[in-house]
Design a protein around this motif. Structure first.
Motif, PDB file in Angstrom:
ATOM      1  N   GLY A 165       3.685   9.066  -0.061  1.00  0.00           N
ATOM      2  CA  GLY A 165       5.007   8.331  -0.292  1.00  0.00           C
ATOM      3  C   GLY A 165       5.248   7.215   0.565  1.00  0.00           C
ATOM      4  N   ALA A 166       4.560   6.996   1.751  1.00  0.00           N
ATOM      5  CA  ALA A 166       4.605   6.184   2.648  1.00  0.00           C
ATOM      6  C   ALA A 166       4.420   4.754   2.094  1.00  0.00           C
ATOM      7  CB  ALA A 166       3.979   6.269   3.919  1.00  0.00           C
ATOM      8  N   VAL A 167       5.262   3.497   2.443  1.00  0.00           N
ATOM      9  CA  VAL A 167       4.922   2.261   1.986  1.00  0.00           C
ATOM     10  C   VAL A 167       4.663   1.295   3.234  1.00  0.00           C
ATOM     11  CG1 VAL A 167       5.875   0.346   0.719  1.00  0.00           C
ATOM     12  CG2 VAL A 167       6.595   2.731  -0.035  1.00  0.00           C
ATOM     13  N   ARG A 205      -0.947  -4.508   9.359  1.00  0.00           N
ATOM     14  CA  ARG A 205      -0.364  -3.285   8.506  1.00  0.00           C
ATOM     15  C   ARG A 205       0.957  -3.392   9.347  1.00  0.00           C
ATOM     16  NH1 ARG A 205      -1.365   0.937   5.201  1.00  0.00           N
ATOM     17  NH2 ARG A 205      -3.518   0.084   4.915  1.00  0.00           N
ATOM     18  N   TYR A 206       1.972  -3.318   8.101  1.00  0.00           N
ATOM     19  CA  TYR A 206       3.553  -3.216   8.653  1.00  0.00           C
ATOM     20  C   TYR A 206       4.029  -2.031   7.821  1.00  0.00           C
ATOM     21  CZ  TYR A 206       8.236  -4.466   8.657  1.00  0.00           C
ATOM     22  OH  TYR A 206       9.897  -4.182   8.524  1.00  0.00           O
ATOM     23  N   SER A 207       4.521  -0.949   8.664  1.00  0.00           N
ATOM     24  CA  SER A 207       5.240  -0.049   8.109  1.00  0.00           C
ATOM     25  C   SER A 207       6.800  -0.307   7.590  1.00  0.00           C
ATOM     26  CB  SER A 207       5.302   1.060   8.924  1.00  0.00           C
ATOM     27  OG  SER A 207       6.355   2.215   8.687  1.00  0.00           O
ATOM     28  N   VAL A 208       6.815  -0.314   6.342  1.00  0.00           N
ATOM     29  CA  VAL A 208       8.318  -0.398   5.578  1.00  0.00           C
ATOM     30  C   VAL A 208       9.382   0.521   6.327  1.00  0.00           C
ATOM     31  CG1 VAL A 208       9.903  -0.615   3.521  1.00  0.00           C
ATOM     32  CG2 VAL A 208       7.306  -1.449   3.763  1.00  0.00           C
ATOM     33  N   ALA A 209       9.005   2.021   6.206  1.00  0.00           N
ATOM     34  CA  ALA A 209      10.088   2.793   6.857  1.00  0.00           C
ATOM     35  C   ALA A 209      10.238   2.761   8.427  1.00  0.00           C
ATOM     36  CB  ALA A 209       9.527   4.226   6.676  1.00  0.00           C
ATOM     37  N   ALA A 210       9.264   2.508   9.343  1.00  0.00           N
ATOM     38  CA  ALA A 210       9.609   2.224  10.645  1.00  0.00           C
ATOM     39  C   ALA A 210       9.953   0.724  10.947  1.00  0.00           C
ATOM     40  CB  ALA A 210       8.157   2.532  11.358  1.00  0.00           C
ATOM     41  N   ARG A 211       9.777  -0.124   9.874  1.00  0.00           N
ATOM     42  CA  ARG A 211      10.047  -1.514  10.059  1.00  0.00           C
ATOM     43  C   ARG A 211       9.403  -2.214  11.439  1.00  0.00           C
ATOM     44  NH1 ARG A 211      16.711  -1.548   9.110  1.00  0.00           N
ATOM     45  NH2 ARG A 211      16.502  -0.584   7.001  1.00  0.00           N
ATOM     46  N   ASP A 248       0.760  -1.145  -0.048  1.00  0.00           N
ATOM     47  CA  ASP A 248       0.190  -0.056  -0.003  1.00  0.00           C
ATOM     48  C   ASP A 248       0.899   1.246   0.115  1.00  0.00           C
ATOM     49  OD1 ASP A 248      -2.352   1.484   0.196  1.00  0.00           O
ATOM     50  OD2 ASP A 248      -2.405   1.654   2.311  1.00  0.00           O
ATOM     51  N   ARG A 249       0.850   2.217  -1.077  1.00  0.00           N
ATOM     52  CA  ARG A 249       1.534   3.264  -1.126  1.00  0.00           C
ATOM     53  C   ARG A 249       0.648   4.546  -0.917  1.00  0.00           C
ATOM     54  NH1 ARG A 249       4.828  -0.133  -3.347  1.00  0.00           N
ATOM     55  NH2 ARG A 249       6.079  -0.138  -5.163  1.00  0.00           N
ATOM     56  N   SER A 250       0.801   5.320   0.131  1.00  0.00           N
ATOM     57  CA  SER A 250       0.067   6.515   0.294  1.00  0.00           C
ATOM     58  C   SER A 250       0.459   7.640  -0.451  1.00  0.00           C
ATOM     59  CB  SER A 250       0.377   6.932   1.865  1.00  0.00           C
ATOM     60  OG  SER A 250       1.525   7.677   1.862  1.00  0.00           O
ATOM     61  N   MET A 256      -3.229  -4.679  -4.342  1.00  0.00           N
ATOM     62  CA  MET A 256      -4.188  -4.104  -3.066  1.00  0.00           C
ATOM     63  C   MET A 256      -5.488  -4.631  -3.619  1.00  0.00           C
ATOM     64  SD  MET A 256      -3.016  -2.830  -0.216  1.00  0.00           S
ATOM     65  CE  MET A 256      -4.470  -2.184   0.319  1.00  0.00           C
ATOM     66  N   ASP A 257      -5.804  -4.280  -4.853  1.00  0.00           N
ATOM     67  CA  ASP A 257      -7.244  -4.595  -5.403  1.00  0.00           C
ATOM     68  C   ASP A 257      -7.869  -6.012  -5.167  1.00  0.00           C
ATOM     69  OD1 ASP A 257      -7.596  -1.595  -5.942  1.00  0.00           O
ATOM     70  OD2 ASP A 257      -7.146  -2.192  -7.902  1.00  0.00           O
ATOM     71  N   ASP A 258      -6.716  -6.980  -4.977  1.00  0.00           N
ATOM     72  CA  ASP A 258      -7.136  -8.340  -4.959  1.00  0.00           C
ATOM     73  C   ASP A 258      -6.887  -8.861  -3.460  1.00  0.00           C
ATOM     74  OD1 ASP A 258      -7.412  -8.545  -7.739  1.00  0.00           O
ATOM     75  OD2 ASP A 258      -5.324  -8.929  -7.986  1.00  0.00           O
ATOM     76  N   LEU A 259      -6.673  -7.912  -2.466  1.00  0.00           N
ATOM     77  CA  LEU A 259      -6.516  -8.248  -1.169  1.00  0.00           C
ATOM     78  C   LEU A 259      -8.145  -8.863  -0.817  1.00  0.00           C
ATOM     79  CD1 LEU A 259      -4.086  -8.428   0.795  1.00  0.00           C
ATOM     80  CD2 LEU A 259      -5.071  -6.167   1.681  1.00  0.00           C
ATOM     81  N   PRO A 260      -8.295  -9.896   0.188  1.00  0.00           N
ATOM     82  CA  PRO A 260      -9.536 -10.159   0.636  1.00  0.00           C
ATOM     83  C   PRO A 260     -10.067  -9.335   1.576  1.00  0.00           C
ATOM     84  CG  PRO A 260      -7.958 -12.118   0.880  1.00  0.00           C
ATOM     85  CD  PRO A 260      -7.202 -10.930   0.150  1.00  0.00           C
TER      86      PRO A 260
END
Length: 141
Positions: A85-87, A124-130, A80-82, A107-111
């Motif tokens: 720019g957050a991933v 939900r996992y933040s890539v930047a914050a790890r 999910d890209r905001s 994302m559109d295919d996520l149940p």
């Protein structure tokens, strides 16, 4: 000064350049930066794969109270890209002991389910914050 001696000021510049190069290399392999940096200085797009999920996401998930074991879910993941720019990595886990495992989707295919209790987990996992921002059971209709 002999031919092999380098003036002290030039040595300091070389050391600073080496430190910047080392920092760029470490950032490119995941130390100190959320995503690798292209040689142009632009961040490279984040690409989700099973290795990233196994090493970075799933070990940090604390299953909610009432949930089943993580490995008993079919685990769907998407990026999910905001707009800013957050991933994030978003997960939708469906309890399915007959076919557990990891599936990477768009994302559109996520149940999407609005009920199911702890048979359906949203992550939900933040890539930047790890780190995992949330892992929760769905409601019950």
């Amino acid at each position: 000064m002999t031919k092999k001696q380098v003036p002290p000021v030039e040595l300091l510049h070389r050391r600073a350049s080496l430190r910047r190069s080392a920092a760029a290399i470490l950032a490119g392999i995941g130390f100190g930066a959320a995503s690798p940096v292209h040689s142009s200085g632009e961040p490279m797009p984040f690409v989700l794969n099973a290795d990233f999920i196994a090493k970075h996401v799933e070990p940090k998930i604390k299953m909610p109270k009432g949930a089943h074991a993580l490995t008993s879910y079919k685990r769907y993941y998407a990026v999910d890209r905001s707009r800013a720019g957050a991933v994030s990595v978003v997960g939708a886990f469906i309890h399915d002991v007959s076919a557990p495992g990891v599936v990477i989707v768009e994302m559109d295919d996520l149940p999407r389910r609005l009920d199911g209790g702890c048979d359906v987990i949203d992550v939900r996992y933040s890539v930047a914050a790890r780190r995992v921002l949330s892992a929760r059971c769905n409601g019950v209709a």
